[in-house]
Design an enzyme around this catalytic site. Structure first.
Site, PDB file in Angstrom:
ATOM      1  N   THR A  13       0.758  -0.871  -0.209  1.00 49.26           N
ATOM      2  CA  THR A  13      -0.042  -0.102   0.138  1.00 49.26           C
ATOM      3  C   THR A  13       0.831   1.499   0.050  1.00 49.26           C
ATOM      4  O   THR A  13       0.859   1.918  -1.186  1.00 49.26           O
ATOM      5  CB  THR A  13      -1.062  -0.060   0.776  1.00 49.26           C
ATOM      6  OG1 THR A  13      -1.906  -1.455   0.969  1.00 49.26           O
ATOM      7  CG2 THR A  13      -2.443   1.783   0.988  1.00 49.26           C
ATOM      8  N   ALA A  43      11.446  -3.772  -3.713  1.00 47.81           N
ATOM      9  CA  ALA A  43      11.442  -5.351  -3.973  1.00 47.81           C
ATOM     10  C   ALA A  43      10.618  -5.927  -3.214  1.00 47.81           C
ATOM     11  O   ALA A  43      10.119  -4.148  -1.902  1.00 47.81           O
ATOM     12  CB  ALA A  43      13.013  -5.470  -2.676  1.00 47.81           C
ATOM     13  N   GLU A 129       9.858  10.926   8.689  1.00 53.02           N
ATOM     14  CA  GLU A 129       9.127  11.870   8.255  1.00 53.02           C
ATOM     15  C   GLU A 129       7.607  10.827   8.372  1.00 53.02           C
ATOM     16  O   GLU A 129       6.386  11.312   8.800  1.00 53.02           O
ATOM     17  CB  GLU A 129       8.772  12.863   7.498  1.00 53.02           C
ATOM     18  CG  GLU A 129       7.454  13.703   7.144  1.00 53.02           C
ATOM     19  CD  GLU A 129       7.517  14.807   8.732  1.00 53.02           C
ATOM     20  OE1 GLU A 129       8.565  15.671   8.611  1.00 53.02           O
ATOM     21  OE2 GLU A 129       7.071  14.668   9.564  1.00 53.02           O
ATOM     22  N   GLY A 134       1.576  10.370   9.348  1.00 55.06           N
ATOM     23  CA  GLY A 134       1.761  10.031   8.388  1.00 55.06           C
ATOM     24  C   GLY A 134       1.787  11.849   7.271  1.00 55.06           C
ATOM     25  O   GLY A 134       2.844  12.620   6.975  1.00 55.06           O
ATOM     26  N   GLY A 187     -13.140  -0.935   6.858  1.00 56.75           N
ATOM     27  CA  GLY A 187     -11.214  -0.516   7.137  1.00 56.75           C
ATOM     28  C   GLY A 187     -10.892   1.063   7.732  1.00 56.75           C
ATOM     29  O   GLY A 187      -9.807   0.630   7.625  1.00 56.75           O
ATOM     30  N   LYS A 205       4.283   6.176  18.632  1.00 56.73           N
ATOM     31  CA  LYS A 205       4.872   7.609  18.304  1.00 56.73           C
ATOM     32  C   LYS A 205       4.996   8.879  19.162  1.00 56.73           C
ATOM     33  O   LYS A 205       5.812   9.357  18.766  1.00 56.73           O
ATOM     34  CB  LYS A 205       3.571   8.156  17.307  1.00 56.73           C
ATOM     35  CG  LYS A 205       3.035   7.671  16.064  1.00 56.73           C
ATOM     36  CD  LYS A 205       1.375   7.639  15.391  1.00 56.73           C
ATOM     37  CE  LYS A 205       0.853   7.024  14.391  1.00 56.73           C
ATOM     38  NZ  LYS A 205      -0.117   6.585  14.346  1.00 56.73           N
ATOM     39  N   GLY A 319      -2.643   5.966   5.522  1.00 57.70           N
ATOM     40  CA  GLY A 319      -3.366   6.201   3.826  1.00 57.70           C
ATOM     41  C   GLY A 319      -1.966   6.080   3.102  1.00 57.70           C
ATOM     42  O   GLY A 319      -0.948   6.702   3.358  1.00 57.70           O
TER      43      GLY A 319
HETATM   44  N1  HSE Z   1      -3.201   2.908  12.894  1.00 63.03           N
HETATM   45  C1  HSE Z   1      -2.833   4.054  12.967  1.00 63.03           C
HETATM   46  C2  HSE Z   1      -4.114   5.181  12.957  1.00 63.03           C
HETATM   47  C3  HSE Z   1      -2.132   3.812  11.611  1.00 63.03           C
HETATM   48  O1  HSE Z   1      -5.256   4.648  12.948  1.00 63.03           O
HETATM   49  O2  HSE Z   1      -3.877   6.076  13.364  1.00 63.03           O
HETATM   50  C4  HSE Z   1      -0.597   3.996  11.499  1.00 63.03           C
HETATM   51  O3  HSE Z   1      -0.302   4.642  12.591  1.00 63.03           O
END
Ligand code: HSE
Length: 449
Positions: A13, A43, A129, A134, A187, A205, A319
């Protein structure tokens, strides 16, 4: 125009998202930075795995070593996830002196100190980053934008899954289990949701941000974490009645000791120095605070620097496209560093606070929301109030919906500032009262002072 060649490990993804973004905006990036970035090899686990954007068969290999060791590959992006193979890939690339880009928060949380040191040792750089929130450029902000600031406070909604669930519980009056099930269908939550809903993803994080902001490596074991499994519709509704919204909040705060607390010691390092709170837990925040309006899967960070004051970052935390945007930003930095021979222009992480330590959650002081399920008989409130009074914990307000004498009724108390350890001990005593029917619920309150 100079050209830099990218080798990617991982064509799922995120990897295919990077491929697509590079196709779309590679020429724009080149015109901005004066370097053409070209994808040389990817890869993949299997050539025919399903991916949101197709990658040409000619660019694919199933052997990551083919990518890392290709002399034509200048920059390596590790996009496989996990902590074993990913660590080996990154170390192999760094040992070859190649800059590495990673989106892997779990890996950095577990092995960041080692990987950052390896980058330094081999005279190259590690970019990350995409590992935190994200599409929000928070690593660049802390690494570069706020380099002239001491970060006194950082509050983050850093897990989209939890924020989605809590937002729907608030706006629809829905139950946790029902929203989680629906989030899994849509999802927004994994089939095995523990990493998100038990707070571990947020912990990874917040640990990375705390290390970067405070200049010492924050051991994830010292980060206090609570997830959102125990939050009920009733908690959210009572909180709302009191003027608050429940959010899973990552908190990184400079810690000031007062009174008898000044004699206690932090969990990480017994010497005096920069002591910080680093934690992740469901938190009541005032409805009027800007973070209370961050809904759905969005992430947001509220950062206070001693020079800059208050700042706010908002965006999609996960995402394929948000993550690809972060990887492209790192790619541009890596390409420019290679162009100008400045691989160390901004090091990934330099420990500079020798005496930093994370304080134990027991020492952290805040107000609290407490929900008890009690028997509505004379003396119940007095018994509860006596235990808090004896522990020198003040009650700031009480709500009890009118019930029937002898029946169960919720009793909601807001407590004044008190150390977490004292509140936990008092609640253990309260839980043992025969009039208390189930385990007390305690949610910390943050007023952003
Ligand atoms: N699963 C995480 C979230 C995203 O719901 O923010 C990836 O860290």
């Amino acid at each position: 125009m100079q050209q830099v060649n990218l080798g990617m490990i991982g064509g799922g993804t995120v990897g295919s998202g990077v491929f697509h973004a590079l196709q779309l905006n590679g020429p724009l990036m080149a015109s901005r930075i004066g370097v053409k970035v070209s994808l040389r090899k990817v890869a993949v686990k299997a050539f025919d795995e399903s991916r949101p954007y197709a990658i040409p068969r000619s660019a694919m290999t199933t052997d990551w070593q083919n990518v890392v060791r290709d002399p034509q590959v200048d920059v390596v992006a590790e996009l496989v996830g996990g902590t074993t193979l990913a660590r080996a890939i990154i170390l192999a690339a760094l040992e070859l002196g190649k800059p590495v880009i990673t989106a892997n928060k779990a890996l950095l949380s577990a092995h960041g100190e080692e990987l950052f040191a390896a980058a330094q040792q081999h005279g190259t750089n590690l970019y990350y980053e995409a590992s935190v929130c994200g599409g929000i450029p928070i690593i660049k902000a802390l690494r570069e934008g706020f380099v002239g600031n001491r970060i006194t406070h950082l509050y983050g909604i850093v897990n989209g899954t939890c924020n989605y669930i809590l937002s729907r519980m608030k706006h629809e009056g829905a139950d946790f289990a029902a929203v989680l099930r629906d989030a899994q269908v849509q999802g927004y939550a994994e089939a095995e949701p523990s990493l998100d809903i038990d707070g571990h993803d947020a912990l990874h994080k917040i640990g990375i941000l705390a290390s970067l902001a405070h200049g010492f490596w924050v051991n994830p074991k010292h980060i206090y974490v609570e997830g959102i499994r125990a939050i009920t519709r009733a908690d959210i509704q009572f909180a709302h009645q009191l003027g608050y919204t429940v959010k899973l909040l990552g908190i990184i705060k400079k810690f000031e000791r007062h009174g008898p607390q000044a004699r206690r010691r932090p969990s990480g390092n017994p010497a005096a120095g920069s002591h910080i709170q680093v934690s992740v837990y469901p938190t009541l925040i005032p409805n009027k605070h800007v973070l209370a309006g961050v809904d759905h899967v969005f992430n947001a960070l509220f950062v206070r620097g001693d020079i800059v004051g208050d700042t706010l970052f908002y965006g999609r935390g996960a995402g394929k496209d948000a993550t690809a945007s972060a990887v492209l930003s790192d790619l541009a930095d890596a390409a420019l560093d290679l162009k100008f021979g400045t691989k160390h222009r901004v090091p990934p992480f330099v420990p500079h606070e020798r005496k930093g330590a994370v304080v134990s959650i027991d020492e952290v002081v805040s107000p609290y929301f407490v929900r008890l399920d009690v028997k509505d008989v004379p003396g119940t409130l007095a018994k509860v109030a006596t235990i808090f009074g004896e522990a020198k914990i003040g009650i700031s307000s009480v709500i009890q919906p009118e019930g029937h004498e002898g029946a169960s009724v919720p009793l909601i108390l807001m407590l004044h500032d008190a150390p977490n350890g004292a509140v936990s001990s008092a609640l253990k005593k309260i839980a043992r009262l025969p009039v208390v029917k189930s385990a007390p619920v305690m949610i910390r309150v943050e007023n952003f002072g």
